[in-house]
Design a protein around this motif. Structure first.
Motif, short mmCIF file in Angstrom:
data_model
loop_
_atom_site.label_atom_id
_atom_site.label_comp_id
_atom_site.label_asym_id
_atom_site.label_seq_id
_atom_site.Cartn_x
_atom_site.Cartn_y
_atom_site.Cartn_z
N PRO A 169 109.97 3.61 3.15
CA PRO A 169 108.87 3.35 4.10
C PRO A 169 109.40 2.99 5.48
CG PRO A 169 109.19 1.47 2.68
CD PRO A 169 110.11 2.54 2.16
N ILE A 170 108.79 3.57 6.51
CA ILE A 170 109.27 3.28 7.87
C ILE A 170 108.17 2.78 8.80
CG2 ILE A 170 111.21 4.89 7.71
CD1 ILE A 170 109.60 6.88 9.35
N ALA A 171 106.89 3.08 8.53
CA ALA A 171 105.84 2.63 9.45
C ALA A 171 104.47 2.77 8.79
CB ALA A 171 105.88 3.45 10.74
N VAL A 172 103.52 1.99 9.29
CA VAL A 172 102.12 2.09 8.86
C VAL A 172 101.24 2.26 10.10
CG1 VAL A 172 100.17 0.93 7.78
CG2 VAL A 172 102.44 0.71 6.78
N PHE A 175 94.21 3.02 11.26
CA PHE A 175 93.07 3.74 11.79
C PHE A 175 91.80 2.94 11.51
CE2 PHE A 175 96.36 6.85 11.03
CZ PHE A 175 96.30 7.67 12.15
N GLU A 176 90.68 3.41 12.04
CA GLU A 176 89.44 2.66 11.87
C GLU A 176 89.06 2.53 10.40
OE1 GLU A 176 84.87 2.49 13.59
OE2 GLU A 176 86.04 4.33 13.82
N ARG A 177 89.24 3.61 9.63
CA ARG A 177 88.79 3.59 8.24
C ARG A 177 89.93 3.53 7.22
NH1 ARG A 177 84.93 8.71 7.90
NH2 ARG A 177 86.49 9.50 9.35
N VAL A 178 91.11 3.96 7.60
CA VAL A 178 92.21 4.01 6.64
C VAL A 178 93.51 3.55 7.29
CG1 VAL A 178 91.18 5.89 5.32
CG2 VAL A 178 92.78 6.40 7.18
N ARG A 179 94.49 3.27 6.42
CA ARG A 179 95.86 3.04 6.85
C ARG A 179 96.71 4.17 6.31
NH1 ARG A 179 92.35 -1.42 5.54
NH2 ARG A 179 92.96 -3.21 6.81
N VAL A 180 97.72 4.57 7.07
CA VAL A 180 98.57 5.68 6.66
C VAL A 180 100.03 5.25 6.70
CG1 VAL A 180 99.31 8.04 7.18
CG2 VAL A 180 96.92 7.39 7.49
N LEU A 181 100.71 5.40 5.57
CA LEU A 181 102.13 5.08 5.48
C LEU A 181 102.96 6.31 5.79
CD1 LEU A 181 104.57 3.33 4.52
CD2 LEU A 181 104.11 4.21 2.21
N THR A 182 103.92 6.15 6.68
CA THR A 182 104.89 7.20 6.95
C THR A 182 106.19 6.83 6.25
OG1 THR A 182 103.98 7.91 9.07
CG2 THR A 182 106.31 8.30 8.73
N ALA A 183 106.78 7.77 5.52
CA ALA A 183 107.97 7.47 4.74
C ALA A 183 108.76 8.74 4.46
CB ALA A 183 107.58 6.80 3.42
N ARG A 214 115.45 2.15 11.67
CA ARG A 214 115.37 2.50 13.09
C ARG A 214 115.78 3.95 13.33
NH1 ARG A 214 118.29 -1.50 17.19
NH2 ARG A 214 116.72 -2.85 16.21
N VAL A 215 116.81 4.39 12.61
CA VAL A 215 117.27 5.77 12.75
C VAL A 215 116.22 6.74 12.21
CG1 VAL A 215 119.04 7.42 12.05
CG2 VAL A 215 119.69 5.07 12.64
N LEU A 216 115.65 6.41 11.04
CA LEU A 216 114.63 7.26 10.46
C LEU A 216 113.40 7.36 11.37
CD1 LEU A 216 114.78 5.98 6.77
CD2 LEU A 216 115.63 8.18 7.62
N LEU A 217 113.00 6.22 11.92
CA LEU A 217 111.82 6.21 12.79
C LEU A 217 112.06 7.04 14.04
CD1 LEU A 217 108.98 5.03 13.02
CD2 LEU A 217 109.96 3.05 14.20
N LYS A 218 113.24 6.93 14.62
CA LYS A 218 113.59 7.72 15.79
C LYS A 218 113.58 9.21 15.46
CE LYS A 218 117.14 8.10 19.39
NZ LYS A 218 117.48 9.52 19.23
N GLU A 219 114.14 9.56 14.31
CA GLU A 219 114.17 10.96 13.88
C GLU A 219 112.77 11.50 13.69
OE1 GLU A 219 117.20 12.73 10.94
OE2 GLU A 219 115.43 12.27 9.71
N TRP A 220 111.91 10.68 13.05
CA TRP A 220 110.52 11.11 12.82
C TRP A 220 109.79 11.31 14.14
CZ3 TRP A 220 106.04 8.33 14.07
CH2 TRP A 220 104.84 8.91 13.62
N ARG A 221 109.97 10.39 15.08
CA ARG A 221 109.28 10.50 16.37
C ARG A 221 109.71 11.72 17.15
NH1 ARG A 221 109.75 4.09 18.03
NH2 ARG A 221 107.70 3.43 17.22
#
Length: 248
Positions: A169-172, A175-183, A214-221
């Motif tokens: 897991p790297i980020a959540v 949103f107004e109705r839901v949360r979304v996990l990025t991994a 941090r590396v994963l998040l940068k790569e994803w972005r």
């Protein structure tokens, strides 16, 4: 701006930088003469600010310095209150409570007039409309993100297909109705997005994943279209991969 505001702005300008910065650059940022900048540096040092450096070489602020009492502009106060109220309506219960506690701590050390403005701000955050309930404890997910540990859970996509996943897991996204996990999903060997309301039986495996978050998040972005995909997946499934750059 007043001298007090200028000194606070100078502290913030130094805090943003990890390496020495030239006096001329700081003076230009604050809109003052170099002579005024040197006087302000000496004033901060006289108040106990751990600033290293000298004229013609550059200045750097050692970590950990705070300038009491805390001072905020009206816009900064409204931003703090708005953020806390947004957390109270969008985040999990523990994070919402922490936001309220943080505001209380800030108010306790603010001058009385600024503390009163925190209570009197006119910004109101409406409750989330038709929000879906989270399928797992979001505080567990946030802890796995902070600790960079593998997270295992069951997932049901929009077609009703169930699977068991182990992810990094790297980020959540809230949103107004839901949360979304990025991994990073070990099953798919790629980045995936998971609606938290479709997750269940989550377990923090307590085992660090092999790459730094941090590396994963940068790569994803940096992936082309990654941010739009994050928003769109709030109404889609994890079967939609993060778009990749096209080769030349």
């Amino acid at each position: 701006m007043s001298r007090a505001e200028r000194l606070l702005t100078l502290v913030q300008a130094l805090r943003r930088r990890r390496r020495p910065v030239a006096g001329a650059e700081l003076a230009a940022e604050l809109g003052v003469s170099l002579r005024t900048l040197y006087r302000d540096i000496q004033a901060l040092i006289g108040q106990g600010a751990p600033i290293d450096g000298e004229a013609g070489v550059g200045y750097v602020l050692r970590p950990g310095f705070m300038l009491p009492p805390l001072m905020f502009t009206e816009d900064e106060i409204e931003a703090l209150v708005f953020g806390a109220r947004l957390a109270a309506t969008r985040a999990d219960e523990r994070l919402a409570s922490s936001a309220e506690n943080a505001l209380a701590k800030i108010a306790a050390v603010l001058p009385p007039d600024l503390a009163d403005r925190m209570d009197a701000t006119g910004l109101i955050v409406a409750p989330a409309w038709n929000a879906n309930r989270d399928g797992v404890d979001l505080s567990l997910v946030r802890a796995a993100i902070r600790n960079e540990t593998r997270l295992e859970f069951s997932y049901v996509n929009e077609k009703g297909l169930a699977s068991r996943r182990v992810v990094w897991p790297i980020a959540v996204a809230f949103f107004e109705r839901v949360r979304v996990l990025t991994a990073w999903c070990e099953l798919r060997a790629d980045y995936r997005h998971f609606r938290v309301d479709r997750m269940s039986d989550a377990v923090d495996l307590g085992v660090r994943y092999p790459r730094r978050r941090r590396v994963l998040l940068k790569e994803w972005r940096e992936l082309e279209g990654a941010a739009p995909a994050w928003r769109e997946v709030a109404d889609a499934a994890d079967t939609v991969p993060v778009p990749r750059r096209k080769s030349a």
